[in-house]
Design a protein around this motif. Structure first.
Motif, PDB file in Angstrom:
ATOM      1  N   ARG A 146      44.150   3.358 -50.568  1.00 48.11           N
ATOM      2  CA  ARG A 146      42.733   3.557 -50.257  1.00 48.11           C
ATOM      3  C   ARG A 146      41.972   2.262 -50.544  1.00 48.11           C
ATOM      4  N   ASN A 147      40.671   2.258 -50.336  1.00 52.14           N
ATOM      5  CA  ASN A 147      39.874   1.057 -50.567  1.00 52.14           C
ATOM      6  C   ASN A 147      39.873   0.694 -52.050  1.00 52.14           C
ATOM      7  N   SER A 149      37.463  -0.508 -53.692  1.00 55.85           N
ATOM      8  CA  SER A 149      36.215  -0.022 -54.299  1.00 55.85           C
ATOM      9  C   SER A 149      36.363   1.417 -54.801  1.00 55.85           C
ATOM     10  N   ASP A 150      37.196   2.212 -54.142  1.00 54.03           N
ATOM     11  CA  ASP A 150      37.471   3.569 -54.626  1.00 54.03           C
ATOM     12  C   ASP A 150      38.311   3.523 -55.898  1.00 54.03           C
ATOM     13  N   TYR A 151      39.316   2.664 -55.909  1.00 52.76           N
ATOM     14  CA  TYR A 151      40.156   2.528 -57.094  1.00 52.76           C
ATOM     15  C   TYR A 151      39.348   2.028 -58.295  1.00 52.76           C
ATOM     16  N   PHE A 153      36.429   2.631 -59.092  1.00 54.10           N
ATOM     17  CA  PHE A 153      35.696   3.745 -59.692  1.00 54.10           C
ATOM     18  C   PHE A 153      36.638   4.614 -60.525  1.00 54.10           C
ATOM     19  N   LEU A 154      37.855   4.829 -60.038  1.00 53.88           N
ATOM     20  CA  LEU A 154      38.805   5.704 -60.729  1.00 53.88           C
ATOM     21  C   LEU A 154      39.492   5.011 -61.905  1.00 53.88           C
ATOM     22  N   ASP A 166      39.048  -5.252 -49.417  1.00 50.76           N
ATOM     23  CA  ASP A 166      38.733  -3.905 -49.892  1.00 50.76           C
ATOM     24  C   ASP A 166      39.589  -2.881 -49.141  1.00 50.76           C
ATOM     25  N   GLU A 167      39.626  -2.975 -47.817  1.00 54.01           N
ATOM     26  CA  GLU A 167      40.436  -2.064 -47.016  1.00 54.01           C
ATOM     27  C   GLU A 167      41.887  -2.531 -46.988  1.00 54.01           C
TER      28      GLU A 167
END
Length: 289
Positions: A146-147, A149-151, A153-154, A166-167
């Motif tokens: 996944r992106n 930027s999603d990681y 956050f997690l 990012d992608e």
């Protein structure tokens, strides 16, 4: 010179200890181990760990603490996919995180449907995500990340700074990396490791990446050693190996070697030194009768 028994010597500062780990069981492994075509299913996009996978993480975590390995590791390198990130922080992360702490956690609570509490970054080696140690790229949705930027956050305290996009621009829906391409990427990854100052590194990655990379090694070893190096990894299996820099790819300085002869002075074998000492002590003629 290597002797007939296969024993050899190599400078310690031109070696690194690698603790290789395959990720714990992911949701894609459950069906995929029975039916390979299941890996083509979109429902396994960036597959997360199963409850059994988290049990495997807990077992390996207990092992690395019991054997003292957790205190020796300088750096954890992880493939930037959900299952490897979860395995990395679950095995090597800290304990006792609370929201009142003023430090970022390695993983937020319930990241990737884990049902797990947040994982602390305190008393943990740094964790860095690196694209070079990903699984086969392309076709299988489970191997698409996944992106970033999603990681982020997690997994707030994981270092994603080496990932440029990012992608996921590396994964192609219609082109799957060949085994040879994976192996070549593995060699590139190992070469990159020599640019790092860390000497003892844990690497959390994937079965295919490990198998095709390691299969390039051990050809100068006894066949059972070659087999030990190259055999497929089970989920959450850890194997420790030493890699040596025979071509001086890295230019690291030793931290333990000592030059000797400080302060400078006569440095001779003992028998020669004794002779010179006797000559110095023999009485000399004064020139008087």
């Amino acid at each position: 010179m290597d002797d007939g028994a296969g024993t050899s010597l190599f400078p310690l500062h031109r070696c690194k200890t690698l603790h290789l780990v395959r990720h714990a069981q992911g949701i894609h492994n459950v069906e995929g181990d029975q039916n390979y075509k299941a890996y083509l299913s979109p429902e396994y996009l960036d597959a997360h760990l199963t409850p059994l996978g988290w049990q495997q993480v807990d077992n390996l975590r207990k092992h690395v603490h019991t054997c003292g390995l957790s205190k020796r590791i300088d750096l954890v390198i992880t493939s930037p996919l959900l299952r490897t990130l979860q395995t990395s922080v679950g095995v090597f992360g800290g304990e006792g995180y609370t929201d009142s702490m003023d430090v970022l956690p390695l993983m937020v609570a319930n990241a990737g449907n884990s049902g797990r509490a947040a994982i602390s970054s305190i008393s943990s080696p740094p964790v860095m995500a690196v694209e070079l140690c990903r699984e086969h790229l392309g076709v299988h949705p489970c191997d698409k990340r996944r992106n970033i930027s999603d990681y982020q956050f997690l997994f707030p305290a994981v270092d994603f700074s080496l990932i440029e996009n990012d992608e996921d621009v590396l994964w192609k829906a219609d082109i799957r990396e060949t085994k040879e391409e994976v192996a070549a990427r593995g060699l590139q990854f190992l070469k990159w490791l020599w640019t790092r100052k860390e000497k003892e590194i844990a690497i959390v990655t994937h079965s295919g990446f490990l198998f095709h990379t390691l299969s390039l090694f051990g050809n100068d070893c006894q066949p059972l050693i070659k087999k030990e190096i190259c055999k497929h990894f089970a989920n959450c299996e850890l194997r420790s190996m030493v890699i040596v820099d025979r071509s001086m790819t890295g230019s690291v300085d030793t931290t333990t070697n000592y030059p000797g002869k400080i302060p400078s002075g006569l440095d001779l074998p003992s028998d020669i030194a004794d002779k010179k000492k006797l000559e110095k002590e023999e009485p000399h003629s004064s020139g008087f009768a």
